[in-house]
Write an enzyme that holds these catalytic residues in place. Structure first.
Site, PDB file in Angstrom:
ATOM      1  CG  HIS A   1     -50.352 -12.035  53.862  1.00 14.90           C
ATOM      2  ND1 HIS A   1     -50.509 -13.401  53.859  1.00 14.90           N
ATOM      3  CD2 HIS A   1     -50.872 -11.584  52.692  1.00 14.90           C
ATOM      4  CE1 HIS A   1     -51.084 -13.755  52.721  1.00 14.90           C
ATOM      5  NE2 HIS A   1     -51.321 -12.677  52.000  1.00 14.90           N
TER       6      HIS A   1
ATOM      7  CD  GLU B   1     -53.870  -5.172  48.150  1.00 17.03           C
ATOM      8  OE1 GLU B   1     -53.686  -4.559  47.079  1.00 17.03           O
ATOM      9  OE2 GLU B   1     -54.853  -5.884  48.363  1.00 17.03           O
TER      10      GLU B   1
HETATM   11  C1  LIG Z   1     -54.292  -8.915  55.821  1.00 21.08           C
HETATM   12  C2  LIG Z   1     -54.983  -8.985  57.176  1.00 21.08           C
HETATM   13  C3  LIG Z   1     -56.487  -8.885  56.959  1.00 21.08           C
HETATM   14  C4  LIG Z   1     -54.652 -10.303  57.857  1.00 21.08           C
HETATM   15  O1  LIG Z   1     -55.438 -10.350  58.995  1.00 21.08           O
HETATM   16  P1  LIG Z   1     -55.216 -11.414  60.143  1.00 21.08           P
HETATM   17  O2  LIG Z   1     -54.842 -12.712  59.556  1.00 21.08           O
HETATM   18  O3  LIG Z   1     -56.373 -11.351  61.031  1.00 21.08           O
HETATM   19  O4  LIG Z   1     -53.945 -10.796  60.851  1.00 21.08           O
HETATM   20  P2  LIG Z   1     -53.083 -11.424  61.970  1.00 21.08           P
HETATM   21  O5  LIG Z   1     -53.779 -12.568  62.627  1.00 21.08           O
HETATM   22  O6  LIG Z   1     -51.723 -11.633  61.452  1.00 21.08           O
HETATM   23  O7  LIG Z   1     -53.044 -10.221  63.008  1.00 21.08           O
HETATM   24  C5  LIG Z   1     -52.202 -10.326  64.138  1.00 21.08           C
HETATM   25  C6  LIG Z   1     -52.212  -9.026  64.895  1.00 21.08           C
HETATM   26  O8  LIG Z   1     -51.624  -8.003  64.084  1.00 21.08           O
HETATM   27  C7  LIG Z   1     -52.539  -6.933  63.923  1.00 21.08           C
HETATM   28  N1  LIG Z   1     -52.466  -6.466  62.555  1.00 21.08           N
HETATM   29  C8  LIG Z   1     -52.514  -7.219  61.448  1.00 21.08           C
HETATM   30  N2  LIG Z   1     -52.407  -6.421  60.371  1.00 21.08           N
HETATM   31  C9  LIG Z   1     -52.288  -5.168  60.821  1.00 21.08           C
HETATM   32  C10 LIG Z   1     -52.161  -3.932  60.189  1.00 21.08           C
HETATM   33  N3  LIG Z   1     -52.136  -3.835  58.867  1.00 21.08           N
HETATM   34  N4  LIG Z   1     -52.075  -2.826  60.948  1.00 21.08           N
HETATM   35  C11 LIG Z   1     -52.103  -2.917  62.292  1.00 21.08           C
HETATM   36  N5  LIG Z   1     -52.227  -4.070  62.958  1.00 21.08           N
HETATM   37  C12 LIG Z   1     -52.322  -5.188  62.227  1.00 21.08           C
HETATM   38  C13 LIG Z   1     -53.895  -7.522  64.213  1.00 21.08           C
HETATM   39  O9  LIG Z   1     -54.793  -6.517  64.624  1.00 21.08           O
HETATM   40  C14 LIG Z   1     -53.577  -8.502  65.302  1.00 21.08           C
HETATM   41  O10 LIG Z   1     -53.403  -7.758  66.480  1.00 21.08           O
HETATM   42  P3  LIG Z   1     -53.757  -8.415  67.919  1.00 21.08           P
HETATM   43  O11 LIG Z   1     -52.884  -9.643  68.017  1.00 21.08           O
HETATM   44  O12 LIG Z   1     -53.411  -7.341  68.876  1.00 21.08           O
HETATM   45  O13 LIG Z   1     -55.218  -8.756  67.859  1.00 21.08           O
HETATM   46  C15 LIG Z   1     -54.485  -7.835  58.086  1.00 21.08           C
HETATM   47  O14 LIG Z   1     -53.088  -7.890  58.207  1.00 21.08           O
HETATM   48  C16 LIG Z   1     -54.927  -6.495  57.599  1.00 21.08           C
HETATM   49  O15 LIG Z   1     -56.049  -6.064  57.910  1.00 21.08           O
HETATM   50  N6  LIG Z   1     -54.056  -5.739  56.835  1.00 21.08           N
HETATM   51  C17 LIG Z   1     -54.458  -4.455  56.326  1.00 21.08           C
HETATM   52  C18 LIG Z   1     -55.300  -4.614  55.067  1.00 21.08           C
HETATM   53  C19 LIG Z   1     -54.488  -5.070  53.873  1.00 21.08           C
HETATM   54  O16 LIG Z   1     -53.399  -4.595  53.620  1.00 21.08           O
HETATM   55  N7  LIG Z   1     -55.063  -6.011  53.138  1.00 21.08           N
HETATM   56  C20 LIG Z   1     -54.436  -6.594  51.960  1.00 21.08           C
HETATM   57  C21 LIG Z   1     -54.005  -8.000  52.237  1.00 21.08           C
HETATM   58  S1  LIG Z   1     -53.012  -8.669  50.939  1.00 21.08           S
END
Ligand SMILES: CC(C)(COP(=O)(O)OP(=O)(O)OC[C@H]1O[C@@H](n2cnc3c(N)ncnc32)[C@H](O)[C@@H]1OP(=O)(O)O)[C@@H](O)C(=O)NCCC(=O)NCCS
Length: 379
Positions: A267, A320
């Site tokens: 998130h 989700e």
């Molecule tokens: C929700 C989301 C877009 C947030 O993105 P964000 O703010 O850029 O995420 P963060 O900054 O917390 O990410 C930190 C790290 O965790 C990783 N990460 C975050 N969510 C991840 C996931 N679902 N699976 C694998 N890795 C993930 C990122 O790639 C990043 O890795 P890095 O530090 O090696 O680059 C992201 O978690 C995501 O894509 N989740 C999957 C889609 C989803 O469930 N969406 C619904 C949201 S309610």
């Protein structure tokens, strides 16, 4: 010369305005609507109660709620001009895209109901336009689904709760009380959630003085992306893909090493467990069954493997993951998972649009130009 300020990528932690609608406290795993815990509201109030709260800044009395529900009933019915084009929208293209269909239908609604630009409308008119859009959204979405399936759309039923009516209009069957309650909890818990991408989009458009539908259509576009609202069916598809508990670890490792995201996890704001996920997990457990048992095993393993592969990132299940499970158990078809989220979130977008419309300042950031140095002679 004006001063420029560089902000972090993704505008992370940048404060862009003030709001009285609510907030998300990512480190605490807490979010609220107005002054109430959203989860407490979800466990005890109806969708209309919370809709009223978001629009009127207080919970309704029993009498006010009844009046509000009565006021909504005629607004839920499809206008003839919109009804007439829904079959074409629903069956266009090789795959069904209900959110694209909703955007299209709402744009027509704006035309036939002559929605006024927010800039020109008084607060009463703005609220009336927002009420109409929120009320008719479930009817449009359910009708699109049924038409795509070759079935007749169903008229909204004023004798059912918002959640029961939604399930009925989509599936054609009156849900059990347990299913209706599960979906009502879900709907209330997903009305609003801080300055997420779709809400911000809605507010940017509202800040230009455009009409309510223009802002909602933009929000729907932002919401449809898999990184935002488009994940619950993908999360459930992951459970299918994994298949059995012995395959979980290999599946997660392969995904992460390929650079993929695990849908339903992580998130932008929460650095601890998502309170919506905790509530939905309890609801899923209440509904029970093999899918729930499997989902809880998968959740735990994914959290553990992500902690190992992405240490320090605090990745947990988000709204989700269990939303997909709960919706599946309540009989909603997968293409209607994100639309179900939209049925509630349209209320949050609208409350944000109404709040933004009281601020005359247009939202207008700038970008740093990093291309070839201009001016290059035009040849
Ligand atoms: C929700 C989301 C877009 C947030 O993105 P964000 O703010 O850029 O995420 P963060 O900054 O917390 O990410 C930190 C790290 O965790 C990783 N990460 C975050 N969510 C991840 C996931 N679902 N699976 C694998 N890795 C993930 C990122 O790639 C990043 O890795 P890095 O530090 O090696 O680059 C992201 O978690 C995501 O894509 N989740 C999957 C889609 C989803 O469930 N969406 C619904 C949201 S309610």
């Amino acid at each position: 010369m004006s001063t420029t300020i560089n902000v972090p990528p993704g505008l992370r932690n940048v404060v862009v305005t003030e709001t009285t609608l609510g907030d998300v406290r990512g480190d605490e795993g807490f979010y609220h609507y107005r002054q109430y815990s959203a989860i407490d509201l979800a466990k005890s109030k109806t969708l209309e109660d919370v809709w009223f709260l978001m629009f009127e800044a207080r919970l309704p009395t029993a009498e006010e709620r009844d009046r509000f529900v009565a006021e909504l009933a005629p607004l839920r019915v499809l206008p003839d001009e919109v009804r007439a084009v829904l079959p074409a929208i629903a069956t266009a293209g090789p795959s069904f895209n209900p959110l694209a269909g909703l955007r299209t239908a709402l744009s027509l609604l704006a035309a036939v109901r002559s929605l006024a630009p927010l800039w020109d409308a008084d607060p009463v008119r703005r609220k009336a336009d927002a009420m109409l859009v929120c009320a008719v959204t479930p009817t449009i979405l359910a009708a699109l689904y049924r038409l795509r399936e070759g079935q007749e759309p169903l008229e909204p039923r004023a004798d059912l709760t918002a959640a029961a009516n939604w399930l009925y209009m989509v599936t054609g069957a009156e849900p059990s009380a347990v299913q209706a309650a599960a979906i009502e909890h879900y709907l209330v818990a997903t009305v609003d959630h801080g300055f997420n991408a779709s809400t911000f989009t809605a507010r940017v458009i509202a800040s230009t003085g455009a009409d309510v539908v223009a802002a909602i259509a933009g929000a729907i576009g932002a919401f449809s992306g898999p990184l935002h609202g488009g994940a619950p069916d993908r999360a459930l598809a992951s459970l299918d893909e994994i298949g059995t508990p012995d395959r979980i670890d290999a599946w997660v490792r392969a995904k992460v090493s390929a650079g993929d995201r695990i849908m339903g996890f992580g998130h932008a704001v929460y650095r601890t467990e998502d309170p919506r996920s905790l509530m939905l997990r309890d609801i899923a457990r209440g509904l029970g069954g093999d899918l729930v048992d499997f989902a809880t095993t998968v959740e735990q393993r994914i959290v553990d493997v992500l902690a190992e592969l992405k240490p320090g990132r605090n990745l947990y299940a988000n709204v989700e993951f269990y939303a997909g499970v709960v919706m599946e158990l309540c009989g909603l078809p997968r293409p209607m998972f994100t639309p179900t989220f939209t049925v509630s979130r349209v209320i949050g977008w609208s409350a944000n649009i109404l709040e933004q419309s009281t601020d005359p300042k247009i939202i207008r950031p700038i970008a740093t130009y990093v291309g070839p140095q201009p001016p290059v002679p035009v040849v």
